[in-house]
Scaffold this motif. Sequence first.
Motif, mmCIF file in Angstrom:
data_model
loop_
_atom_site.group_PDB
_atom_site.id
_atom_site.type_symbol
_atom_site.label_atom_id
_atom_site.label_comp_id
_atom_site.label_asym_id
_atom_site.label_seq_id
_atom_site.Cartn_x
_atom_site.Cartn_y
_atom_site.Cartn_z
ATOM 1 N N LEU A 208 0.858 -1.186 0.000
ATOM 2 C CA LEU A 208 0.000 0.000 0.000
ATOM 3 C C LEU A 208 0.890 1.229 0.000
ATOM 4 O O LEU A 208 1.823 1.328 0.798
ATOM 5 C CB LEU A 208 -0.912 -0.003 1.241
ATOM 6 C CG LEU A 208 -1.761 1.242 1.490
ATOM 7 C CD1 LEU A 208 -2.880 1.329 0.457
ATOM 8 C CD2 LEU A 208 -2.350 1.211 2.885
ATOM 9 N N ILE A 210 0.971 5.746 -1.390
ATOM 10 C CA ILE A 210 0.325 6.915 -2.000
ATOM 11 C C ILE A 210 1.370 7.620 -2.860
ATOM 12 O O ILE A 210 2.496 7.864 -2.410
ATOM 13 C CB ILE A 210 -0.251 7.869 -0.936
ATOM 14 C CG1 ILE A 210 -1.351 7.163 -0.131
ATOM 15 C CG2 ILE A 210 -0.806 9.129 -1.577
ATOM 16 C CD1 ILE A 210 -1.916 8.003 0.984
ATOM 17 N N TRP A 229 -2.917 13.033 -6.695
ATOM 18 C CA TRP A 229 -2.522 12.103 -5.636
ATOM 19 C C TRP A 229 -3.300 10.805 -5.833
ATOM 20 O O TRP A 229 -4.538 10.801 -5.891
ATOM 21 C CB TRP A 229 -2.819 12.687 -4.260
ATOM 22 C CG TRP A 229 -1.886 13.783 -3.867
ATOM 23 C CD1 TRP A 229 -0.753 13.695 -3.136
ATOM 24 C CD2 TRP A 229 -2.024 15.191 -4.187
ATOM 25 N NE1 TRP A 229 -0.161 14.923 -2.974
ATOM 26 C CE2 TRP A 229 -0.923 15.866 -3.601
ATOM 27 C CE3 TRP A 229 -2.965 15.930 -4.889
ATOM 28 C CZ2 TRP A 229 -0.762 17.229 -3.708
ATOM 29 C CZ3 TRP A 229 -2.800 17.284 -5.003
ATOM 30 C CH2 TRP A 229 -1.700 17.931 -4.409
ATOM 31 N N ILE A 231 -3.684 6.496 -4.792
ATOM 32 C CA ILE A 231 -3.425 5.449 -3.806
ATOM 33 C C ILE A 231 -3.374 4.117 -4.542
ATOM 34 O O ILE A 231 -4.212 3.838 -5.406
ATOM 35 C CB ILE A 231 -4.476 5.435 -2.685
ATOM 36 C CG1 ILE A 231 -4.108 4.404 -1.620
ATOM 37 C CG2 ILE A 231 -5.875 5.195 -3.221
ATOM 38 C CD1 ILE A 231 -4.938 4.507 -0.365
ATOM 39 N N THR A 233 -2.980 -0.103 -3.951
ATOM 40 C CA THR A 233 -3.139 -1.135 -2.935
ATOM 41 C C THR A 233 -3.268 -2.500 -3.602
ATOM 42 O O THR A 233 -3.758 -2.603 -4.729
ATOM 43 C CB THR A 233 -4.373 -0.869 -2.055
ATOM 44 O OG1 THR A 233 -4.522 -1.924 -1.114
ATOM 45 C CG2 THR A 233 -5.636 -0.788 -2.894
ATOM 46 N N TYR A 240 -10.879 4.590 4.710
ATOM 47 C CA TYR A 240 -9.872 5.572 4.288
ATOM 48 C C TYR A 240 -10.232 6.911 4.916
ATOM 49 O O TYR A 240 -11.386 7.352 4.860
ATOM 50 C CB TYR A 240 -9.844 5.704 2.765
ATOM 51 C CG TYR A 240 -9.101 6.922 2.271
ATOM 52 C CD1 TYR A 240 -7.719 6.927 2.173
ATOM 53 C CD2 TYR A 240 -9.785 8.085 1.938
ATOM 54 C CE1 TYR A 240 -7.038 8.042 1.742
ATOM 55 C CE2 TYR A 240 -9.115 9.208 1.501
ATOM 56 C CZ TYR A 240 -7.738 9.185 1.408
ATOM 57 O OH TYR A 240 -7.078 10.297 0.983
ATOM 58 N N SER A 242 -8.425 10.898 5.420
ATOM 59 C CA SER A 242 -7.307 11.821 5.204
ATOM 60 C C SER A 242 -6.931 12.466 6.531
ATOM 61 O O SER A 242 -7.783 13.039 7.224
ATOM 62 C CB SER A 242 -7.693 12.887 4.169
ATOM 63 O OG SER A 242 -6.649 13.821 4.018
ATOM 64 N N LEU A 280 -7.210 10.104 -5.503
ATOM 65 C CA LEU A 280 -7.647 10.712 -4.253
ATOM 66 C C LEU A 280 -7.940 12.192 -4.398
ATOM 67 O O LEU A 280 -8.908 12.703 -3.825
ATOM 68 C CB LEU A 280 -6.574 10.521 -3.169
ATOM 69 C CG LEU A 280 -6.200 9.087 -2.814
ATOM 70 C CD1 LEU A 280 -5.097 9.090 -1.768
ATOM 71 C CD2 LEU A 280 -7.412 8.339 -2.311
ATOM 72 N N VAL A 302 -5.341 4.365 6.622
ATOM 73 C CA VAL A 302 -5.995 3.372 5.777
ATOM 74 C C VAL A 302 -6.086 2.060 6.540
ATOM 75 O O VAL A 302 -5.131 1.647 7.212
ATOM 76 C CB VAL A 302 -5.220 3.170 4.454
ATOM 77 C CG1 VAL A 302 -5.962 2.203 3.552
ATOM 78 C CG2 VAL A 302 -5.018 4.506 3.747
ATOM 79 N N ARG A 317 -0.132 6.290 5.687
ATOM 80 C CA ARG A 317 0.740 6.391 4.526
ATOM 81 C C ARG A 317 0.740 7.840 4.036
ATOM 82 O O ARG A 317 -0.268 8.541 4.153
ATOM 83 C CB ARG A 317 0.279 5.468 3.405
ATOM 84 C CG ARG A 317 0.431 3.986 3.702
ATOM 85 C CD ARG A 317 1.892 3.574 3.723
ATOM 86 N NE ARG A 317 2.044 2.133 3.889
ATOM 87 C CZ ARG A 317 2.214 1.534 5.052
ATOM 88 N NH1 ARG A 317 2.237 2.277 6.156
ATOM 89 N NH2 ARG A 317 2.349 0.231 5.133
ATOM 90 N N SER A 319 2.372 10.575 0.827
ATOM 91 C CA SER A 319 3.050 10.722 -0.456
ATOM 92 C C SER A 319 4.355 11.496 -0.264
ATOM 93 O O SER A 319 4.616 12.051 0.801
ATOM 94 C CB SER A 319 2.138 11.454 -1.447
ATOM 95 O OG SER A 319 1.902 12.782 -1.001
#
Length: 651
Positions: A208, A210, A229, A231, A233, A240, A242, A280, A302, A317, A319
Amino acid sequence: MPRERAIAQAPAQDPGDRARARAVRRWRVHGRGRRLGLLVCLCLGWGMTGGARAEEASFTAQVSTQEITLDDMVQLTITLARDARESYRGYSRPDFRDFDVLHQGQAESTQLSIVNGQQSVRIVEQHIYLLKPRHKGACVIPVAVAHLGSRELRTSELKVTVHPAGKKPAAPLASPGQGQGLGQGLPLDPFGAGLIPVPETARGDEDLFIEARADKSSVYLGEPVVVSWWIYTQSDILRYRSTAEPKHDDFWSEDLFVPSGPLGWDRAEVKGRSYQAALLLKRALFPLKSGRLTVTPLEAEVTTLQSAFYPSGSVVRGSRPVMVEVKPLPASGRPDGFEPTNVGRFELEAGVDRDKIKADESLTLKVTVRGEGNIRNVRLRKLDRVTGFRVYEPATSERVEHTSDGVRGERVYTYLLQPELGGDLVLPAVSLAYFDPRERHYGLARSNPIAVHVEGDPRQLLQAKNVQSNENILGSRLRLLRNKHHLSSRLGERILRGPILVAALAVPPGLMLTLLAGNALRAVLRRETEGRKRRRARAAARRRLRTAEGYIKAQRPADFFAECVRSIYEHLEFRLGVKCEALTLVELRQLLLRRGVDEQLATQLVDELESSDFARFAPSASGAAEMREALRRVRGLLVAIERARVQEVAA
C-alpha cells in the motif's frame, strides 16, 4: 474496467479517439501477458555444435503517429534489448524541447533461452512517453542514449508534423499493426483525468502506498501545474481517512477532482506487480512567486482487508513532497500595461447592449475574456476615460470550467457608460496583454472598436437639471423645528422618584445577604459529625456485603472472604479511629480490650478474621453454604461493632 471497455468498443470519430481506443485494447491484452512476469523460451537446437551466442543489443525509438494536431497527443516508445551479462550503465531520455511530457512509464521483461545446455538471458526494457506538442509545425524528438559497457547506443531522431488545433491530419493516427510491443498500452484514469501514473519512486514490493505526481516539474510564474494524488493497494480498502491535506501556500489552487463518494478503482501495474489504483485528489496549482516551491505530502489513515485483523489495523501512509521550479516571466518583449496574473492563452470579445441611445440614457459595455489559465485572476487594464462617455467601475463575474488538463472559462467585465457628447461616437478597442507559457512569448488579445450613436446633446440636459436643482420643490412640505426645555417622556422621572428606586437600591444588599447565608449553609453541610461518619460507614459496609454476595453466586471464595475482611477492618476503623489493617491479630485484640470492647466480641472478631484469612488462601475448602454462613456472621459482627461502647483515647 467498464470505462476502458466502453472506450475500446466505441466507434472512433477522429484519429485521436481511434488511437486512445487502440491503446486501451493493447493495455488489456498486454496486462494479461505481463502477469507471468518472466517469459521463458526453451529453444532446443540440435544441429548447433557451439554454445549459445549473445544476440546483438538493439536500441530503437518509434512514435504512434507522425502527424497530429496541436491539441492532440503522441506516444513515444523507446525499446532497449540487451544481454543480461553485458554491463548496463544507465539510460538517458531525450531532451524534449518541442513537447510537454504528460506521462511516462517503464516496462521490463526477461527472456531465458537454453541452447545445447547453454543458458542465455536477454532483457527487454521499454520506456513509454505520452507527449503533447508545444507549437505547430515540425517538432523534433531528440535521440535517447543508453550506455552498455564501453559502448554508447543512440536512437534515431524522429520528427512529428503538428497541424493547427481542430484541423485533423489526413493520415491516421496509427496503423492497425503498429505498437503492439511490450508496454504499449497504459491504463486510463476512470475519471477522465488522463493516464494512471506509473510511480517513479515505488520499489514494487509495497502492499500500500500513495503517489503524488505533477504534470510538469518546471513552469513559468502563473503557469498551472496539475498535481494528482493516487493510492495504490494490493488488498481491499475497508476504511480511508485523510489525516493531512497537502499544503501549497505559494500557489493559487483550483480543485479539478475531489471524490464525493466511494473511491473508484482501476487496475495498474507497478514494477511487474498488479495493483488497484484510485485517484484521491487532483488540483491545478498556479504559482504566485518564482523559485523552488514545495507542495507538502498528503497523508491518510488506511485500513485494508489484510490489516483489519491485527490490533493496530490502521496504517498511515503519505506521499512524497512535490517540488516545482518556477521561472520568472521573461523581461524581453513584455508589453506596457501587462499584469503578472495574465498567464495563459486568452481571447477577448467586447459588445454593447445597443448601438443607439438617447442623451439621457446609459450604455452597457460587456467585455468577455475567454481562455485557459487562472481565469479568476485575469486583470484588464483600467478603463478610466472613453471619449464622449463617463465610465463607472465595472461589475465582474466569471464562469470557471475544470478540465483534466487544468482550468479554463471566461471572465466578464460589465461597464456602465454615461454619454457626455451627442452624435456618432466610437468606443475604442479593449486590449489584454498576456503571456503564453506554451509558445513562450507575450501576446495581445484585442477587441474591435464599436460605433455608437447618441441622439440629442447630454450637455443641454445637464444644464437643465442644474437650473431645476436651484428650486426648492419641498418648501411647502417642510415644518420648522420646535425646541422644548423638558423631556417629553416621564419614564425617567418615575424611576428616580417612585418605589422602583427603593427596590433597585435594596437588590444589592439582598444579594449579598443571600450569598453569605449560602456560604454558611455549605460550611455546615461540609462539617464532619458522628452521624455523617456513621452513615458513610454503613453505606460502605452495605456495598462490601453486596459485592460479597455476588462472589458467592460466581463461586469465587477468595474474593468473597477478602471483601468480608475489608468490611470488618473498615468498620473497626470507623469506631476506633485507628488503621487496623496494619496490626497483627494479637495487637488488634489488645487494642480492642484497651478501648473497652467486650472480651467476647473481641474474640469473635479475631477468630472471624483469622478464619477468613485462612479461607482466602484455601478457597477450595469453602462451598456456597459455608460462605453464606460466614456472611451472616459478618453482618452480626458489624452490628455488634456499631453498638459496642468504645472508650475515647486520652489526650
